[in-house]
Motif scaffolding. Structure first.
Motif, short mmCIF file in Angstrom:
data_model
loop_
_atom_site.label_atom_id
_atom_site.label_comp_id
_atom_site.label_asym_id
_atom_site.label_seq_id
_atom_site.Cartn_x
_atom_site.Cartn_y
_atom_site.Cartn_z
N GLU A 55 4.23 -1.32 2.21
CA GLU A 55 3.94 0.12 2.16
C GLU A 55 5.16 0.90 1.70
OE1 GLU A 55 2.31 3.74 5.01
OE2 GLU A 55 1.59 1.70 5.28
N GLU A 56 6.35 0.47 2.11
CA GLU A 56 7.57 1.11 1.64
C GLU A 56 7.72 0.93 0.13
OE1 GLU A 56 10.17 2.72 3.84
OE2 GLU A 56 8.25 2.85 4.87
N SER A 67 -0.48 4.89 6.50
CA SER A 67 -0.89 4.08 7.65
C SER A 67 -0.57 4.80 8.96
CB SER A 67 -0.21 2.72 7.63
OG SER A 67 1.19 2.86 7.75
N GLU A 120 3.77 -6.24 5.97
CA GLU A 120 2.86 -5.14 5.63
C GLU A 120 3.61 -3.82 5.55
OE1 GLU A 120 -1.26 -3.11 7.36
OE2 GLU A 120 -0.53 -5.02 8.15
N ASP A 121 4.54 -3.61 6.50
CA ASP A 121 5.34 -2.38 6.49
C ASP A 121 6.21 -2.30 5.24
OD1 ASP A 121 4.27 -1.67 8.92
OD2 ASP A 121 5.95 -2.47 10.09
N ALA A 130 10.77 -0.74 9.15
CA ALA A 130 9.77 -1.57 8.45
C ALA A 130 10.15 -3.03 8.65
CB ALA A 130 9.72 -1.20 6.98
#
Length: 706
Positions: free
Chosen positions: A664-665, A341, A660-661, A656
């Motif tokens: 992704e992690e 991202s 959403e963050d 994060a």
């Protein structure tokens, strides 16, 4: 940048006035209408001849003559039923949800081979890749199966394809002349243009404007396909990069940067990599019925797009427009590996495409890489998440059960490094060498490069060969290593732009843009044979902060080497209680500085550091343990993988904050797990991450025999 198609002759490169087409003894050329006061001219042959409107279609296939090579396909290949469904896709749209290690590149290439064996013209086949290395790998594999015919298939990156198309659309546009590509091999570096702009804004707003944050935000904003006329403060705030510089840039100077950056490129007739994609995508979005845009829909019969989980909005528009007129359109990707991202990737575009009416989902679930226990551990990470497409991964039929996945109880990074080294030494003693068939057997992955520094120093101290992926020069190629080396070089008057890469720490040394001007001036004098060093130029600077910096460097230059190393390490925050760094905060950075300080003192001089870097660069071709960020290992595999630093504040990272963050992690952890072929070890090096707790991965072995 406007997407209006050029209808007239190019502007004069000297005075920016109008030009007219003329004939001479050497052929046609464009001449400035202000001749003889302005003698600007451009060879018309180099621009494609007389001025024309945008061509209705690119030459098939963008300059490669048809029927140039005979087609000789490989005699045959073997595939599992899932791969065969992908290879045989011929009509309509489909999304291939490919698991890690499932052979998606193999399937994409075999699909092209199968099409060629059926008599499809190579020029009618398009395969768009995410980056240059992926495109080259695909071309190499295809050439091994079909020979020279591979050169006739359109296997390109999005940027290369868009650049070729724009050169054809605008044959008279000076932006596409040699040396006009920002960041290209022969063009100026974006920093050269960004520094003066940021310098102007810094003086106007009384704050340091980070060109790194500004350029990243410009890329994200451009990929939204908004025009500059639509810019407002609220819009730009949505694209500000919190990782850039020391804080989020204020919206007002950021809007100014966007406008000034676009104007500077226009004045110099420059184009950058972001412009390539955005200009084509805007033409498709804003002028869908124009002949030159409509013709794209009939360019290819069969379109394949790789790594769709990392696609951005312009890539999605381009690929889907090409697919609208094709017989078949195939998008290949793994939603579980969407981890880019920061580069504009939007997983929602992939999910939206895969769930659209009329799109067939082709799962590719068989992991042909890892042992059964590692595959199940990967399923644990991704199972039940909203972003998981294609269901659970399946180990191949002959996959070994493998060693149990281990979760170590390591309380500190130092303890983590010690256990990793002991485990590698034990495995080497039992017969698994550092390298097998040119591939490193052991790899340590972590969230950031800074987390790998202590591991690297521990390996160096024990004389175990080690290399950091993507960082030539070993430990001095790491981010903290570059900072320390930049100041050590400055203390000896070496004018290097490495000083700009250290994000100007500490702030008492003034604005980065001012420093860039001093470095450029010192480099120019050095080329002219003058003796004035960087220190002299700093002390002569009109900026008091830079004068103070020059005096500090001069005092450091008079110190003995060990003391000088300690001095510059303190400048970078060695003794500060609360380090503020865009790479890593707190203890990781301090540990990295301490490790580098000791090594620099042992090397004895700047020449010793250079020699160490040179030896480390040569050693990257020798068998060694690989240290890498998780992002850099995507698509690769190793026999034994150590997932290090899976602890609180690191994975998920403390930055994060949104759901959403965090997701992704979580996908980063999935990528780390699926890099392992035979052995996977997870080490917190501190308080275990929430991910380990949620998965029930307690200290000891998981996925052991029931």
């Amino acid at each position: 940048m406007s997407s209006t198609i050029n209808q007239t002759a190019p502007t004069c490169p000297r005075c920016r006035g109008e030009m007219t087409l003329r004939s001479g003894s050497r052929g046609s050329f464009y001449s400035c209408k202000s001749y003889p006061s302005c003698r600007g001219s451009i060879d018309a042959a180099g621009l494609g001849g007389a001025p024309v409107a945008a061509r209705a279609s690119p030459p098939p296939p963008l300059g490669v003559p048809p029927n140039a090579y005979p087609i000789a396909c490989a005699p045959g290949f073997s595939s599992d039923p899932y791969q065969q469904a992908v290879i045989d896709w011929r009509e309509g749209w489909a999304v291939c949800a490919a698991a890690a290690g499932s052979g998606k590149s193999y399937s994409a290439i075999m699909r092209v081979v199968s099409l060629l064996s059926e008599g499809v013209v190579p020029e009618a086949i398009c395969l768009l890749a995410f980056n240059a290395s992926a495109a080259e790998l695909l071309r190499t594999r295809l050439a091994a199966s079909v020979g020279p015919a591979a050169k006739r298939c359109q296997i390109m990156t999005f940027h290369a394809w868009s650049y070729a198309l724009l050169r054809h659309w605008h044959p008279g546009d000076p932006r596409f002349l040699h040396g006009h590509l920002l960041g290209g091999a022969d063009g100026p570096h974006p920093i050269k243009l960004a520094i003066p702009i940021c310098n102007t804004l810094s003086k106007e707003y009384g704050e340091d404007i980070s060109f790194g944050a500004a350029l990243r935000t410009y890329e994200r904003f451009s990929e939204s396909l908004l025009s500059l006329s639509e810019v407002n403060l609220a819009t730009v705030l949505g694209y500000a990069d919190p990782a850039g510089g020391t804080a989020i840039m204020r919206a007002e100077p950021l809007v100014r940067f966007l406008r000034m950056w676009a104007e500077e490129k226009r004045k110099r007739d420059l184009i950058d990599f972001t412009d390539m994609l955005c200009e084509v995508a805007r033409a498709i979005s804003w002028q869908p019925e124009a002949p030159h845009v409509r013709a794209l829909r009939t360019m290819y019969q069969h379109v394949t797009v790789d790594e769709v989980q990392d696609t951005s909005l312009p890539r999605a528009i381009i690929s889907q427009w090409l697919g609208q007129g094709a017989r078949s359109f195939l998008a290949i990707g793994d939603s579980r590996q969407s981890i880019a991202s920061f580069a504009g990737a939007r997983l929602d575009l992939f999910i939206q495409l895969a769930t659209s009416p009329g799109v067939t989902l082709l799962p590719l679930p068989v992991n042909r890489r890892s042992s059964q226990r590692i595959v199940e551990a990967a399923n644990d990470v991704a199972r039940g998440r909203e972003w998981t497409l294609g269901g659970d991964c399946i180990p191949r039929d002959d996959a070994p059960e493998g060693e149990p996945v281990q979760v170590w109880d390591t309380d500190t990074p130092a303890e983590e490094a010690s256990r990793v080294i002991s485990d590698i030494q034990r495995r080497v003693a039992h017969g698994l060498p550092l390298e097998v068939n040119g591939v490193a057997s052991y790899c340590c992955v972590a969230r950031t490069n800074a987390m790998l520094v202590e591991l690297e120093y521990a390996f160096v101290a024990r004389s175990i060969p080690v290399r950091v992926a993507g960082s030539a020069g070993g430990i001095w190629g790491s981010s903290v290593g570059q900072e320390l080396l930049a100041y050590l070089e400055g203390s000896e008057g070496v004018p290097t732009f490495n000083l700009l890469s250290v994000l100007n720490k500490p702030k008492r040394f003034g604005k980065k843009a001012d420093l860039g001007e001093v470095v450029e001036r010192a480099q120019a004098r050095e080329k002219e044979g003058r003796t004035a060093s960087l220190i002299d130029n700093l002390r002569a600077s009109p900026s008091r902060a830079l004068q103070r910096f020059g005096s500090d460097l001069q005092r450091a230059a008079g110190q003995k080497w060990p003391v000088r190393c300690l001095t510059v390490a303190r400048w970078l925050g060695l003794d500060e209680d609360d380090l503020d760094s865009s790479e890593e905060a707190g203890e990781d950075r301090r540990a990295a500085l301490e490790a580098l300080l000791h090594l620099a003192q042992q090397l004895g001089s700047l020449k010793g550091v250079y020699d160490y870097k040179q030896a480390a660069a040569k050693g990257e071709r020798e068998p060694a343990v690989v240290l890498s960020t998780i992002h850099a290992r995507k698509g690769l595999e190793h026999s034994v993988v150590y997932a290090c630093g899976v602890r609180v504040g690191k994975l998920p990272h403390l930055r994060a904050v949104s759901d959403e963050d965090v997701e992704e992690e979580r996908r980063l952890l999935y990528v780390a797990v699926t890099r392992a072929r035979d052995v996977l070890v997870v080490s917190p090096g501190g308080t275990p991450s929430r991910f380990l707790t949620e998965l029930g991965w307690v200290t000891g072995c998981i996925r052991s025999a029931e």
